[in-house]
Design an enzyme around this catalytic site. Structure first.
Site, short mmCIF file in Angstrom:
data_model
loop_
_atom_site.label_atom_id
_atom_site.label_comp_id
_atom_site.label_asym_id
_atom_site.label_seq_id
_atom_site.Cartn_x
_atom_site.Cartn_y
_atom_site.Cartn_z
N HIS A 92 0.82 -1.20 0.00
CA HIS A 92 0.00 0.00 0.00
C HIS A 92 0.87 1.27 0.00
CE1 HIS A 92 -2.19 3.19 2.28
NE2 HIS A 92 -3.09 2.92 1.37
N GLU B 85 2.21 1.78 -3.39
CA GLU B 85 1.17 2.33 -4.27
C GLU B 85 1.12 3.86 -4.15
OE1 GLU B 85 -2.88 3.84 -3.60
OE2 GLU B 85 -3.08 1.72 -3.07
N HIS B 86 1.14 4.34 -2.90
CA HIS B 86 1.14 5.81 -2.70
C HIS B 86 2.36 6.45 -3.35
CE1 HIS B 86 -1.80 7.15 0.60
NE2 HIS B 86 -2.21 5.97 0.17
N GLU C 122 -4.15 8.15 7.30
CA GLU C 122 -5.06 7.18 6.70
C GLU C 122 -5.33 6.04 7.70
OE1 GLU C 122 -4.00 5.85 2.78
OE2 GLU C 122 -5.59 4.35 2.72
#
Lengths: 432, 424
Positions: A65, A68-69, A140
């Protein structure tokens, strides 16, 4: 590219493979204004331990994740803003078993596609930007901690599985992401972002040959790579240590997920291609979905009875899920007494097995399932993402309707028997 | 192919047909327009739930399921929208028109239209009211929905801020309903509300699909003949404008890990009446409604002040909101920065790149929205309610004509009204 026609549903898809092995699929939709592209890697939050050429790598939670960012950073700027400025709506997601970068646009499709292929294949990380991202992802993580759906799902997974990484959150924890460095990201990009482990699927207003040519221009020179061997830990005993968890949160009414784990699959380290094991899985998955729809879906007598008694709401769902090697049945809803609803579902399973399948209801479930499968083709974006996800599991999405029509009453009872043998657990989030 | 036409059906109904063969699904919606009012908002929220429970001919969910499943899973659901102070209450049918070999799409459409008409016009009743058990259980479900709003903190924070900002105006009513009123609704009271709505509300009907406009008009007229008979339509309310005098601050405490900050502004009345919705959309995309917006690029990405920071502009009501998720310690800093970004637009600090990116973003969102039957219907409905009478693809050109000057003028016409925070 090769055109493949599926007579059962009257749809066609174009397929080609770059010399380095990257599969490219294009699903043109006449009359559509938008074109959609999804470039994905079979690498998700659960892929934390893996080996290439015998060398085992162990990574903290949340790397897929985080990567991905960070992929949106390019040496010249930020790909998200560039794509957006050029008229595309870009985004990305990371699930437990895949990471996908996608966009849709109504103009400049090929130009935008080139941008997508470029930023996803060329990593650029600096220590400063990685540190800064920890703050953003920390926020997040904080946000997900306030989401009851999130809490109820992951505590359900923790009941089902003792060690499998699918039980941990895709975003990781503040402690786990603190360990991530640019080197971690470069290493994981090098291993998972290769033609051997990725796929490109486009749909909508796009020309197959132009897509293939763009892929060849941007990605043709990449080395093939190899699909890493994933290690998901010890064999799960599928015998939960605890049968129930209850979490207190600021919610107005209880929210629950209950269900049971099904026998583990063997979806380890396969390349993105259609395989006999994938076809067998599609058959199993289709029967599972139809069995759950028959048992407790919105057309079932059980659903109608529980709803009329005020024990479930319209949001009650009965789903088959598969994450890497994990397969499970999950029933979720809000309000009411989760344990009571679970008992009713289990009793109904036993009743159906005792009394047999009602042919009229089964035929309606078949019609409804077929209708939903055909209607799904109206959405190029969902079709592309689902196509990719299916490919990573080894089966061809466009054969799903055909498989549906082959499911028989015996397949439904076989699945329900598996359910009745399962060890059921329940996870609840409630106010207080 | 996209053929749009509008057919008058009686004195208070329009049938909007958009004929296209690009979808496998068809979409039919019947929408009734009514003023948003405290005394009827709860009835409006409850009514579709009760209607969907059972009809005269198909008295429960099981019987309705049998019909919809045999139509390949045709789905009837409720759609609620708002256009300023006007509420739209509707039922929509989604159904398969093409893609099943040997199946006639026209038949499925006819079946779905008949089911929709039945649910809307011939509900299950008893003793001069709706079926009592349905009203009881759906009132409870709606009450739970009112209370469930807090479960999603992001959505709750924005809606709560708007309700505070527009308190006392119809727009500030909770469209989910009010706990006390919901608890007091009787089966007869709800049936009276239903009858009044059917006999007087202006009606907008939309069909998206492969059938000919004339075929649709004939079928819809037949199925809805009881609805289309009524007399003159009730008038709809004018939008309420208010000029804020001071900035009002509200803080709500909740058990949250991340703070939520929402700022609300009002646009001046003349701007709202004279500007095109496309200009508001482009202004909003420059400010906080896109990935190239000032809020996204500066507040979120550059300064990392918020996990999310985005704005929405309602050109019909004339309000602008910026919603963000922020660490508690940074709430004030984030607020100052959001205000600074709006000031920058007022000062004309909008680059050519920012403007053209905003235009592209709005145009893309608009055009891509036309690629689903449901999205197309929603767009056509909004355009119609905004007084636009051309075709949808033509409208997309309006975004391109928005200039930096207009964006700046719209920004200058905002007045901060409300600052709402959700804190732990």
């Amino acid at each position: 590219m090769e055109k493949i026609y599926y007579s059962e549903i009257g749809e066609s898809i174009y397929f080609g493979r770059l010399k380095n092995g990257l599969p490219v699929f294009v699903y043109p939709k006449p009359g559509f204004l938008k074109a959609y592209a999804c470039f994905a890697t079979k690498y998700g939050g659960a892929d934390r331990r893996f080996s290439v050429g015998g060398a085992l790598t162990d990574t903290p939670e949340g790397v897929a994740h985080f990567l991905e960012h960070k992929m949106f950073d390019t040496e010249d700027g930020h790909a998200l803003e560039e794509l957006s400025a050029s008229g595309a709506s870009p985004n990305a997601f990371t699930s437990s078993d895949m990471t996908a970068y996608h966009f849709e646009c109504a103009e400049n499709f090929i130009e935008n596609l080139e941008r997508l292929l470029s930023f996803v294949s060329v990593p650029y990380f600096t220590p400063e930007s990685v540190e800064k991202e920890k703050g953003i992802i920390g926020q997040e993580i904080a946000m997900t901690q306030d989401e009851p759906e999130y809490a109820v799902y992951y505590s359900f997974m923790k009941l089902l599985y003792r060690t499998h990484p699918a039980r941990e959150s895709v975003v990781g924890t503040e402690e786990s992401i603190a360990q991530i460095t640019p080197e971690t990201l470069y290493a994981c990009h090098g291993i998972f972002y290769t033609p051997a482990n990725m796929a490109l699927v486009c749909a909508g207003a796009c020309d197959p040959e132009a897509v293939f040519a763009a892929a060849e221009r941007l990605l043709g020179a990449l080395p093939a790579g190899e699909s890493p061997v994933r290690d998901y830990g010890d064999t799960e005993p599928l015998a939960p240590e605890r049968l129930e968890t209850r979490i207190k949160m600021a919610v107005s009414e209880p929210m629950y997920v209950f269900g049971c784990a099904l026998p583990m699959g063997t979806d380890c380290g396969a390349r993105p291609e259609f395989t006999p094991a994938g076809s067998a899985y599609l058959k199993y998955r289709t029967a599972a979905q139809m069995a759950l729809s028959y048992l407790a879906g919105s057309s079932s007598p059980l659903f109608h009875r529980l709803y009329a008694e005020g024990k479930i709401k319209m949001n009650f769902t009965a789903e088959f899920e598969a994450v890497t090697t994990c397969r499970y049945a999950a029933f979720s809803g809000t309000s009411g007494d989760a344990a009571e609803v679970m008992a009713a579902v289990r009793e109904e399973t036993a009743r159906v097995l005792r009394e047999g399948i009602d042919a009229e209801l089964f035929s309606r479930i078949k019609k409804k399932t077929l209708g939903a499968a055909v209607r799904a083709f109206d959405s190029p974006e969902n079709t592309a993402v689902e196509y990719c996800s299916a490919l990573f599991k080894g089966y061809d999405l466009f054969t799903a309707a055909e498989v549906q029509s082959s499911v028989c009453a015996g397949d439904i009872t076989a699945f329900l028997e598996e359910l009745s043998r399962g060890k059921w657990v329940v996870s609840v989030v409630e106010g207080g | 192919m996209l053929e749009q036409s509008r057919i008058k059906l009686g004195s208070r109904a329009n049938l909007h047909v958009c004929r296209t063969d690009k979808f496998k699904s068809g979409f039919l919606s019947v929408n009734l327009l009514l003023p948003t009012e405290k005394k009827t908002a709860s009835h409006a929220a409850l009514l579709p739930r009760v209607l969907l429970r059972g009809t005269e001919a198909h008295p429960d969910l099981a019987a309705i399921s049998e019909v919809s499943d045999s139509l390949y899973g045709a789905k009837i659901s409720s759609v609620r929208r708002r256009f300023g102070e006007t509420a739209s209450l509707g039922l929509a049918a989604q159904f398969l028109e093409r893609g099943i070999p040997g199946q006639d799409g026209g038949e499925i459409f006819a079946g779905a239209a008949a089911l929709l008409a039945e649910v809307l016009l011939r509900p299950r009743t008893e003793n001069g009211g709706f079926f009592d058990a349905y009203v009881k259980s759906e009132s409870k479900n709606q009450l739970d929905a009112v209370r469930a709003e807090i479960n999603n903190k992001t959505g709750y924070a924005l809606r709560a801020a708007i309700r505070k900002m527009c308190e006392g105006e119809p727009f500030g009513e909770n469209t989910l309903g009010d706990e006390e009123i919901l608890a007091a609704i009787t089966p007869c009271g709800l049936l009276d509300f239903h009858a009044a709505l059917l006999s007087r509300a202006p009606i907008e009907i939309f069909y998206i699909g492969a059938q000919e406009a004339q075929t649709v008009a004939e079928l819809v007229s037949r199925e809805l003949s009881a609805l289309l008979r009524g007399g003159a339509a009730s008038p709809l309310p004018e939008t309420v404008f208010r000029q804020p005098e001071t900035v009002r601050r509200f803080t709500e405490k909740m058990d949250v890990t991340q703070g939520k900050l929402t700022l609300g502004w009002r646009f001046g009345q003349s701007t709202v009446k004279n500007e095109d919705a496309a200009a508001f959309a482009v202004f909003n995309a420059v400010f906080g409604g896109s990935l190239t917006s000032k809020l996204f690029v500066n507040v979120r990405e550059r300064l990392s002040l918020c996990y999310y920071a985005q704005s929405i502009a309602d050109s019909k009501k004339g309000i602008l909101c910026a919603a963000s998720g922020v660490e508690f310690a940074k709430l004030r800093e984030a607020e100052d920065e959001i205000l600074r970004q709006l000031e920058a637009i007022k000062d004309g600090d909008v680059t050519e790149e920012e403007l053209s990116a905003a235009i592209r973003s709005e145009k893309t969102d608009f055009l891509t929205g036309l690629d689903s039957a449901q999205g197309l219907e929603d767009t056509l409905y909004s355009l119609y309610m905004n007084g636009y009478s051309g075709t949808a693809p033509e409208y997309a050109e309006r975004f391109s004509r928005v200039t930096r000057q207009r964006v700046t003028e719209i920004a200058r016409d905002t007045i901060l009204d409300t600052v709402f925070t959700l804190e732990g």
